[in-house]
Write a protein that holds these residues in place. Structure first.
Motif, short mmCIF file in Angstrom:
data_model
loop_
_atom_site.label_atom_id
_atom_site.label_comp_id
_atom_site.label_asym_id
_atom_site.label_seq_id
_atom_site.Cartn_x
_atom_site.Cartn_y
_atom_site.Cartn_z
N PHE A 253 -29.15 3.93 35.06
CA PHE A 253 -29.06 5.14 34.24
C PHE A 253 -29.15 4.79 32.76
N VAL A 254 -29.44 5.80 31.95
CA VAL A 254 -29.20 5.64 30.53
C VAL A 254 -27.69 5.59 30.33
N PRO A 255 -27.23 4.97 29.24
CA PRO A 255 -25.78 5.01 29.00
C PRO A 255 -25.33 6.47 28.89
N PHE A 256 -24.10 6.77 29.18
CA PHE A 256 -22.97 5.90 29.40
C PHE A 256 -22.50 6.14 30.82
N ASN A 257 -22.35 5.08 31.58
CA ASN A 257 -21.99 5.25 32.98
C ASN A 257 -21.21 4.03 33.45
N PRO B 143 -20.24 9.23 34.95
CA PRO B 143 -20.62 9.40 33.55
C PRO B 143 -19.42 9.19 32.63
N GLU C 61 -26.94 24.71 44.13
CA GLU C 61 -26.06 23.74 43.47
C GLU C 61 -26.53 23.47 42.04
N PHE D 264 -33.47 7.29 23.68
CA PHE D 264 -33.93 6.43 24.77
C PHE D 264 -35.25 6.97 25.32
N PRO E 241 -28.54 10.06 25.20
CA PRO E 241 -27.22 10.02 25.81
C PRO E 241 -26.16 10.55 24.84
N PHE F 274 -22.15 10.30 17.85
CA PHE F 274 -23.02 9.13 17.92
C PHE F 274 -24.26 9.57 18.69
N TYR G 250 -24.51 20.93 33.88
CA TYR G 250 -24.20 20.62 35.27
C TYR G 250 -22.98 19.69 35.26
N HIS G 251 -21.83 20.28 35.19
CA HIS G 251 -20.59 19.49 35.03
C HIS G 251 -20.68 18.62 33.79
N PHE H 146 -20.02 11.35 40.40
CA PHE H 146 -21.28 11.96 40.75
C PHE H 146 -21.96 11.15 41.86
N HIS I 203 -22.64 16.62 41.74
CA HIS I 203 -21.23 16.45 41.39
C HIS I 203 -20.42 16.29 42.65
N HIS J 139 -35.11 2.66 31.89
CA HIS J 139 -34.64 3.22 30.63
C HIS J 139 -34.78 2.20 29.51
N ASP K 216 -18.21 7.83 28.26
CA ASP K 216 -18.66 7.88 26.87
C ASP K 216 -18.61 6.47 26.29
N ALA K 217 -18.71 6.38 24.97
CA ALA K 217 -18.89 5.08 24.35
C ALA K 217 -17.59 4.30 24.20
N ASN L 30 -21.33 7.33 41.00
CA ASN L 30 -21.26 6.82 39.63
C ASN L 30 -20.42 7.75 38.79
N PHE M 217 -11.99 11.11 30.04
CA PHE M 217 -12.39 12.10 31.04
C PHE M 217 -13.26 11.36 32.04
N ASP N 277 -21.94 12.72 24.68
CA ASP N 277 -20.65 12.80 25.35
C ASP N 277 -20.30 14.25 25.59
N VAL O 38 -27.68 12.33 35.10
CA VAL O 38 -26.28 12.72 35.14
C VAL O 38 -25.86 13.08 33.73
N PRO O 39 -24.83 13.90 33.57
CA PRO O 39 -24.34 14.13 32.20
C PRO O 39 -23.91 12.80 31.58
N HIS P 45 -29.01 14.37 41.12
CA HIS P 45 -27.61 14.07 40.83
C HIS P 45 -26.72 15.22 41.29
#
Lengths: 328, 328, 328, 328, 328, 328
Positions: free
Chosen positions: A148-152, A172, B98, B184, B172, B180, B125-126, A184, A199, B197, A174-175, A170, A180, B174, B149-150, A197
């Motif tokens: 994935f692209v960050p952040f995961n 999701p 969904e 990508f 990406p 920030f 989506y969440h 997913f 939830h 990515h 943050d940095a 996975n 939270f 938050d 994914v978020p 993807h």
């Protein structure tokens, strides 16, 4: 009929529930099984992943070194309890230096899939994301594209294709120290490209009110995928990490059939409460035996040492039946 | 030899640079071209995407309603300046409830690709992520899987496959007003599954020191992909959004050839500085003509109205040559 | 049958809806009615409360002085539009110096009740809370006990006892620029002791997603209490304050019958968008006439000046019928 | 006897108080005197410092360029109102590249001292701190050591030695948009080493409740040093910067004799309220004439343009007498 | 040739490296050497500084009292391990009450310099800054000017002049639990005025990724100044303080020759992990013997008790050679 | 003359001060008296309230279950040390489902008043507030109205009316882990409506610098109400909770006569320092005997277990005389 769908593993590490204990999951009496300085360079050895390998076991271990760099090491064992870890960290082979030049590795999971061992871990690529690699021998590791692209974080592969596609849980993020986090489910035709993807579940209340993340590779049972996961509570002195369990639909694993309202294991011993990060129980792997239903869960304790806990599949499923709310 | 690779579009909206102005990008003298209440339900109409369509133009517009819900509306125009917007918001057709049951839409981009019009936008989506749909007529929209994914925003498709795969810029993010953000590049064989990515560019200093995000669909030129993007500075009274430009490698667009150190356009007029979100210039679309090199950029102003700015491709490329540092 | 339950007030300030305007609430064409420096010491005059008094009107005005201290001043008017404000701030008479020694006053409301005029405002007592006083002549004010422990704001009395008790809407807050806030309902046998606290409504989405607070004294209608209230949205450049409306049950006012999903008025003019606090519409008082259904709402604009807006009771109720979801 | 101790400056820029205005400080009717793009590279020109020079005036101007880099430029004027600014930014001569290689410059002050012109500004050296340089001609600037370790801003030299040592007001800060800040006084035998730090004044309430910082070089009067300074209030939409005045003891300037409780000037015009940073009045320099008592204050408006305001020394001192509390 | 430049100190506290231990620094087997309530008023006794004195040792100890006020106490010892602390806190003699009236003292360092003992500590003067005093007998202490304006901590004097000036390491901070921090070097001709500030080193990664600060007085060796320092990592349960080492150029100590990438000592014992602040190893002083190369480091543990650790100069320098990157 | 005003309670749990201990409050040697899993469902049992009941004792206990839900349980004891807790949590009887449907309960206090036992606790009603109930038998509990709008915690009733009204200490809070908090005093004619709110005391410095809250029901003595309370310090690893004491005026309890500057008890043992929330001593109840002056304080330790500490009334009052500043 055996509850666990999979091979019998007669030599799963094991110790019976101690007398007087009525809990669904109990600790190994000789915990921790790996101490913080089991190899010379190590500051701590904890959130780690093991699988059956040849006649014994192999695994990928999180060993933070004495610079507090997060790194992965291979390890081998004949009984699943006494481990020999490589002093040298894993160096992934990667064709693309754009991906390969990052060398952060933490919180690995390992799964046997397509006759190979796939490792997923929390990797760095302009932010934390899910790194992917495979190995045949736990000596040479071939790194794939990041998923994935960050952040995961907390990427956990299923041990077989579902609906014709590879599947991964996975989280999701943050940095930073993400306050939270939901679990997913994502699919892939090739372990390179990921989509669809879904939830799966969100934090709720109590011990799992701040964030949650998948733990060991899900265990296929006749009732559904048995998932151990961690949940985090924010106390007024930081995060507390505990372990719960969930049952996911076999064919649509983003559908949660049951999920523990109480935790299964929370930090209560000195080695779980005191260490580099106090109050952490963080499961990353399990071994199970279809014949006996025995399950051994490997978990990091206090981000410092590795612990082992036991349960039986039918007892966990029973616990789930009585301590869940149906989830949809 | 024409600099822009693509069709001539003789009716691109246009106004010459005003006398005395020496800047590479200049505003339309009759800005804003769409006011905040151009349709009855609207609180504001701003970050929006337009494309040539039949003999004129069509587009997808961000119209926040008077509940301050973020929604997308179709719009049509013969000259690119005077627009007729649908009063009813777009309702995406989606086979999978969904995915389809979420109805947030903001900051759309539209691109002609495979003889269809693809829309990417910031969906829910969440957590915010990149929604994807296509349309043939700007009346019926078929929603696809969300790309990631978020948490992700500012997803912008390239107008053709690159290296045999679909390509998308994305950012990406938050769960909140992300402080920030890097751009990508991700690839897909099918517009469903995304992987490989690559990091494109990060915030630097000054007007683009907090976060950046791709703007209009990149314009293919003989020197590279011309990308207009927004950058954000954190002043002591919040965020300031300005517009810059970059030149990306034609075949490996994650490689940045040049990138403006100064901004091309920053909030300085009353309609850019005063409104629901003061101090915002946010480009989402452009129209260009290969024959004349004319480019018209559509941008949201103060998260309230829609503005139009002009430049010429050779002037922008010249500006980039003199106001960039080589980037690798 | 008249919709508003109460006296006719033939001289309510009034101006018809301008041609071409279709909104339920419209601004006075000569806004602002009070400028920021209408009295010599004032930095700004805004969130203020007015009532019919003798043959004209009287009120309590928030006048922040040029030290930016928040203070209350009396004011008088014959037509409700042109006001004469006292240069000297109100000094409350208070028997108990423990209460009386604090002299902060902001965001007042005034209501006629038991043949007196009661003022409730945001007072200071080791934290912001609801101050209470009464006056017969808008010259001498008798201060009562504060209604609550800190932290509370936007206390608004109902104009009659309900269920045999005095009733007040209020908004629990915190010690700073509270980023949350629901409206509660509390009862009192004596205007001193308060209890039986009931939750009325919470922030939802869009313009009212961060916090909400009661505005003018509720207007008794045959359909319920008509409440104008403010709602706050957090943009990436701070808070935006808009005005909505709700209909509360006549006998159990903590039950919300209807509530506007769109706002009724949001900051869109220069005097609402630019000032000491950009983007604020903050209603604190209304005048209404049972015979004609005319309603004049007084609101602070940009925390700097005082504005006036008009509507008719039946139009607002009609708007509520078509722009609400039933609330329980 | 003249109130101001210093030379007569008959050509101080001047305009009488407008009719009907009763305030102690009034704006120049043709504000702003320098617009945001007065030189080609400029995004904005604001917090700047001027002094008498030869037969006219010279100064150091904050010109943020269109990359939003903060830079300093020289400027010259014959009347103090119409200015010619150098297109090229100042490049300080510095023997030590460890110091000289940083090129950030913002919020300058200039003072004539020891027959030279000393510039102090907010410089960068692993964090913001006070840069120091001198010039004889406003063409060549010789950079000295930075006065402090980070983090410090608003360094303002006194125009003569006090108690045999150089003296500087300064404001300890932090690494970001500091939400606190007191004014300190520091001494030096050599303009290189600084010590004997004394606290001068802290934020109080209202317009100066968040942080304060010295403005122009203090003006020596028979009653004490007259200091104009800025104060900051935190509204719910960010910071508001206003200007006040204080009188400091002539020989022990860390002792505050008087200090305005109300502000002298706060952001109320469109050019002060709308711009890159809304709601900013930020004084950095003054010109004064001992014979007439005229004072002209130069201040940045909205971090975008440069404004001019006027007062007379006796009126300010009178205002201080009636609007201060004695301070000790 | 002896590595350490300085006197032989045959009675340095000492215990050989335990069998089986291969680390460069090892703990005293009877740690902690001072318990939290060693004097009646103490809540905790930890970050403290000792020096050779007469035939034994003296020191300045941080003793937080049972009100949790931070205070300094004198102490004496014949062997460096068993200490007698004064029950009464140190009260500095200070001619200037503006400086002397503050009585906060924490994290002291002591150095013999010019035949006196100088104490530097974290003092209060409208914010934390570096306090300075000298003593001849550890009974009477003469307080000097504070070295800097706030905010500064961890001020550590060198034991001799360098380049003809006094020299001090220090750490710019902010007003709270600073989440950042670099080590700087400042010079003074008189121990009163400080200037010529040079950046020494910044946080990097791992155990020293959040902030760093100088520890004991640097030890002069033939290879450079040997500096022990603390580094801080932000885990998800707060800060973790570990100890590393660096080698600074003898004549230009702001130039770092080597610096440990791994830590030398991190919190791993119960008395380092559990206490008022869990997970703290904080070195403030060392004793060393030029003849044997023995070094004893005194460090606070968990902000609660005082620990002792040992090493040899040649081993530390060897460790630095193999565990550093050259630094410039 | 007996110092405590109230009944003799010869069987107060008791253990003499250990030899060598000179502190005013000492721990029970067999702490903790209730372990974390004393009932099957419990994760932890800590902040709890006990009173004399029939021939022994009864109480309301905070038992967080293994879902980490906060709940209240009844318990009974013959000696005050060995307790039998109900496995089932308390379910309050409440006529009004609007109030009764919330089932959070934590940090209870119990007081005998009007021949009943009143329980106040931290309840939930759209935010934490003070729940109120009474019981005659610790089996059936009748819930009353919540005392305040949110946010409030640590509500503690006095054991008799004062000035003809019921009286309660309470602590206004915010929606999260409140980083501030003063103790207030409120009155009620009927235990339903509350008013006449008075400020009692604020955080000061050291161990009580962040927030404070009342602990056990105040003990009436001839010198005033003896109040044990908790205070919180913010270390760089979170909050530390200690216990102090205060003496309040008998008739005007919002007037503080004395207050301990040092703490009486702070977390120093392993069971107070290690657990779900490290470093917590949190008193909620006491038992006392007027004849002997013995006082037993029950306190939660580390939010995990229940501890017991002892003192004598005259010693505490003596300690207060020597360790307080008069408070007004």
């Amino acid at each position: 009929m055996r509850t666990i769908i999979g091979p019998g593993l007669p030599n799963v590490p094991w110790e019976d529930r101690p007398a007087g204990c009525h809990e669904a999951v109990w600790r190994y009496s000789k915990n921790p099984i790996i101490v913080r300085d089991a190899i010379p360079s190590a500051n701590s050895i904890f959130n780690s992943a093991v699988v059956p390998f040849k006649n014994g076991f192999a695994g990928v271990f999180r060993c933070d070194d004495r610079s507090r760099r997060m790194q992965l090491h291979s390890g081998f064992s004949t009984d699943g309890i006494h481990w020999t870890l490589e002093n040298e960290r894993i160096r992934f082979q990667c064709d693309d230096p754009e991906i390969g030049r990052f060398d952060v590795g933490y919180d690995p999971r390992v799964v046997r899939l397509d006759d190979r061992y796939y490792v997923s871990w929390c990797n760095m690529y302009h932010g934390y994301t899910i790194g992917m690699a495979y190995t045949d021998d736990f000596k040479i590791y071939h790194q794939l594209e990041n998923a994935f692209v960050p952040f995961n974080r907390n990427g956990v592969l299923f041990p077989r294709k579902i609906g014709g596609k590879y599947a991964m849980l996975n989280r999701p993020s943050d940095a930073a120290h993400t306050p939270f986090g939901d679990i997913f489910y994502s699919e892939s035709p090739d372990l390179i490209h990921w989509g669809c993807h879904r939830h799966v579940m969100a934090p709720t209340v109590g011990w799992q009110s701040t964030k949650i993340g998948a733990g060991p590779v899900p265990i296929e049972t006749r009732e559904g995928w048995l998932l151990f996961y961690h949940g985090v509570l924010t106390s007024c002195n930081g995060f507390v990490y505990s372990m719960g369990g969930a049952l996911l639909d076999l064919e649509q694993p983003w559908k949660v059939i049951r999920r523990t309202v109480p935790y299964l294991l929370s930090p209560q011993t000195l080695y779980e409460c005191v260490g580099d990060v106090p109050n952490v129980v963080f499961p990353c792997a399990s071994l199970q035996d279809a014949d006996t239903g025995r399950i051994a869960v490997y978990y990091g304790a206090a981000d410092t040492v590795l612990g082992l806990a036991f349960t039986r599949v039918d007892e966990v499923l029973e616990f789930l039946r009585h301590n869940s709310k149906p989830w949809d």
